[in-house]
Design an enzyme around this catalytic site. Structure first.
Site, PDB file in Angstrom:
ATOM      1  CB  SER A 168      23.463  15.050  10.489  1.00  0.00           C
ATOM      2  OG  SER A 168      24.144  15.186   9.247  1.00  0.00           O
ATOM      3  CG  ASP A 412      26.542   8.379   5.119  1.00  0.00           C
ATOM      4  OD1 ASP A 412      27.295   9.311   4.766  1.00  0.00           O
ATOM      5  OD2 ASP A 412      25.730   8.489   6.065  1.00  0.00           O
ATOM      6  CG  HIS A 415      26.497  11.165   8.419  1.00  0.00           C
ATOM      7  ND1 HIS A 415      25.736  11.083   7.253  1.00  0.00           N
ATOM      8  CD2 HIS A 415      26.096  12.305   9.036  1.00  0.00           C
ATOM      9  CE1 HIS A 415      24.914  12.124   7.185  1.00  0.00           C
ATOM     10  NE2 HIS A 415      25.108  12.875   8.257  1.00  0.00           N
TER      11      HIS A 415
END
Length: 436
Positions: A168, A412, A415
Site C-alpha cells: 500500500s 495510522d 501511511h
C-alpha cells in the site's frame, strides 16, 4: 682439434632413448580423455547451450567483479540508461539533504483537485486542521533536485507502461504520480480501473498506462488479495515470483517496493511446496533470510524479463513508521498523533527501520548484472513524523469508545497524507529516471 671433436660428438647425441620413448608413450596414453571425462564435458556444453544465461550467471558467481554494478568497476565507463538525458552532477547525492519550508511552490497539487486519492490518504477531507505538512521541499546538500516536469514525463510515457509493484505504500506513490500528471490530460482522455490486484490509469491521448499491482511480498503469499489481506499468520511461497510476475511482463518502467509486510517481529513462514498441497511443507526463517530470498527472486525475474537497452527498474527503500515517540525524544506511549513538526536530529534513524535489511539490499543489488536504480527514501522520510495520515482518514470499522478516548491507539503512523511526502519520492524518481 679437440674442440671440433667434442662438437661433433655432442651433435651425434640422440634426442630419445628407448626408455624415454617408452615414457612418452605412457604420457600420451594418460593424456587421452577417458569416456567418463568426455561424457562430462559433453554434458557441460549441452547445459551451457540450453541454459546459457543462467550458466553465465553461475560463472559470474566465481568472478566477484562480473556482477558488480558499473559504478564500482573503475575500468568500465558510465553506461547510458534508457530514458536518461544526462547525469546527476559529480558528488551530488540527491538523498542526502534537509527539508526547507516552501509555501510558494508547495504543494504540487491540491487534495481536492485529484479525484484518484483513496479516502485512506485524504487528510484534509477527514478533518486535519493544518496544512504545514504540505509545504516542505527536499533540498539535497550541494545541489538541487530537478523540478518535476509533467509534460516531459507524459511524453516519455507515450506508448508505454509504467508499473508500481508492491504494498500500500507503493500504491500511495503510484497515486501521487497519477495526481502529478492527470491535470494535463483532458477528462474524456483518462480513466482508472481496477481488475483484482491490478489498478490501471490510462492516458488515452498518449496511449500510456500507469499501473499498480498489489504484491506485498512480491512472491506469492496468503496475503495476495488486494482487498482482504489482513492475515495474522502470514505465509510466503518460495520460488513463486512468476505467479505475479506474469502480470508485469511488457512494462517499460517498473518501481518495486517491499518491506513492511516482512516486519512482523517474528520469523517468516516459508512454504516450500504449493498452497494447494494437502500437507504443507513450511519452514521458518529469519526476516533477513526471507527478505534475501525475495530479493534474489526479484533480481532473477528482472534479468530474465526486462531489456536493459529499453527498460528501467527502480526499487524504493523502506518507508519508516513513527509509532514510538521515544525514538525522537518524545513522551513514552505517544506516536505520530498530533505531530506537526519535523524531527530536527540530522542523524535520526527510527527503530522500525532495520539496517540489516538495508545490508541485504546492498549485498544483493551489488551482484545484479541488470542495473537497478535504488530510491533511498528512508532517511529523508525518517524526519517526517508530521506527514502521516494519523487519525485523519477513512476508518473502515466504527471506532470503539475506548479508541475515541485514546486517539493514539488507532492513529495510522504508516501511511502518508497526499499531497505530501510521497510527491517528493516521485520527484526523486523523476530525477533518477532522466538524470541517473
Amino acid at each position: 682439434m679437440n674442440i671440433k671433436r667434442s662438437l661433433k660428438i655432442s651433435r651425434m647425441k640422440q634426442p630419445f632413448t628407448a626408455s624415454s620413448s617408452s615414457s612418452s608413450s605412457s604420457l600420451i596414453r594418460k593424456a587421452r580423455l577417458s569416456p567418463y571425462l568426455l561424457t562430462l564435458l559433453v554434458f557441460i556444453v549441452f547445459v551451457a547451450i540450453l541454459y546459457g544465461e543462467d550458466f553465465m550467471c553461475l560463472l559470474g558467481q566465481l568472478d566477484p567483479n562480473l556482477d558488480r554494478p558499473a559504478t564500482s568497476r573503475t575500468e568500465k565507463k558510465w553506461e547510458k540508461l534508457p530514458f536518461s538525458m544526462g547525469r546527476t552532477s559529480e558528488g551530488c547525492d540527491l538523498f542526502s539533504g534537509r527539508w526547507v519550508w516552501d509555501d510558494s511552490n508547495r504543494p504540487l497539487y491540491e487534495e481536492s483537485e485529484c479525484p484518484y486519492i483513496q479516502p485512506q490518504l485524504t487528510c484534509q477531507e477527514h478533518g486535519r486542521p493544518e496544512k504545514d505538512y504540505q509545504h516542505w521541499r527536499w533540498q539535497p546538500h550541494g545541489c538541487d533536485l530537478p523540478s518535476f516536469n509533467a509534460t516531459l514525463m507524459l511524453e516519455t510515457l507515450r506508448g508505454k507502461r509504467m508499473m508500481f509493484v508492491g504494498d500500500s505504500l507503493n500504491r500511495g506513490q503510484y497515486v501521487s504520480m497519477v495526481c502529478l500528471l492527470h491535470r494535463l490530460i483532458p477528462e474524456d482522455q483518462k480513466s482508472m480501473e481496477t481488475f483484482g490486484s491490478l489498478t490501471v490509469f490510462t492516458a488515452k491521448e498518449y496511449n500510456a498506462t500507469i499501473e499498480f499491482y498489489w504484491a506485498p511480498f512480491l512472491l506469492e503469499s496468503n496475503s495476495d488479495d488486494a482487498v482482504i489481506h489482513r492475515v495474522s499468520d502470514r505465509i510466503v511461497r518460495r520460488g513463486s515470483i512468476n505467479k505475479h510476475g506474469k502480470n508485469w511482463k511488457g512494462a517499460d518502467i517498473i518501481v518495486f517496493n517491499t518491506y513492511l509486510w516482512w516486519m512482523t517481529g517474528l520469523d517468516i513462514k516459508i512454504l516450500q511446496g504449493s498452497f494447494e498441497d494437502e500437507t504443507k511443507d513450511i519452514i521458518e526463517v529469519s526476516p533477513e533470510d526471507a527478505y534475501r530470498m525475495a530479493m534474489k527472486s526479484m533480481l532473477r525475474w528482472v534479468r530474465k524479463n526486462m531489456n536493459r537497452k529499453k527498460t528501467r527498474v527502480f526499487f524504493t527503500s523502506m518507508s519508516p513508521t513513527h509509532q514510538k515517540s521515544i525514538d525522537w525524544g518524545g513522551e513514552p506511549g505517544h506516536s505520530c498523533y498530533n505531530e506537526t513538526t519535523l524531527v530536527d536530529n540530522a542523524t535520526y534513524w527510527g527503530s522500525d527501520c532495520k539496517r540489516s535489511i538495508m545490508e541485504v539490499i546492498g549485498d544483493e543489488f551489488s551482484r545484479s548484472r541488470f542495473p537497478i536504480t535504488f530510491l533511498n527514501i528512508t532517511l529523508l522520510s525518517n524526519y517526517r513524523k508530521d506527514a502521516h495520515t494519523s487519525i485523519y482518514k477513512k476508518q473502515w470499522s466504527p471506532l470503539t469508545p475506548e479508541q475515541i478516548a485514546n486517539p493514539v491507539s488507532y492513529a495510522d503512523c504508516v501511511h502518508w497524507c497526499l499531497p505530501g511526502l510521497q510527491d517528493t519520492w516521485n520527484e526523486l524518481l523523476f530525477a533518477k529516471l532522466f538524470y541517473p
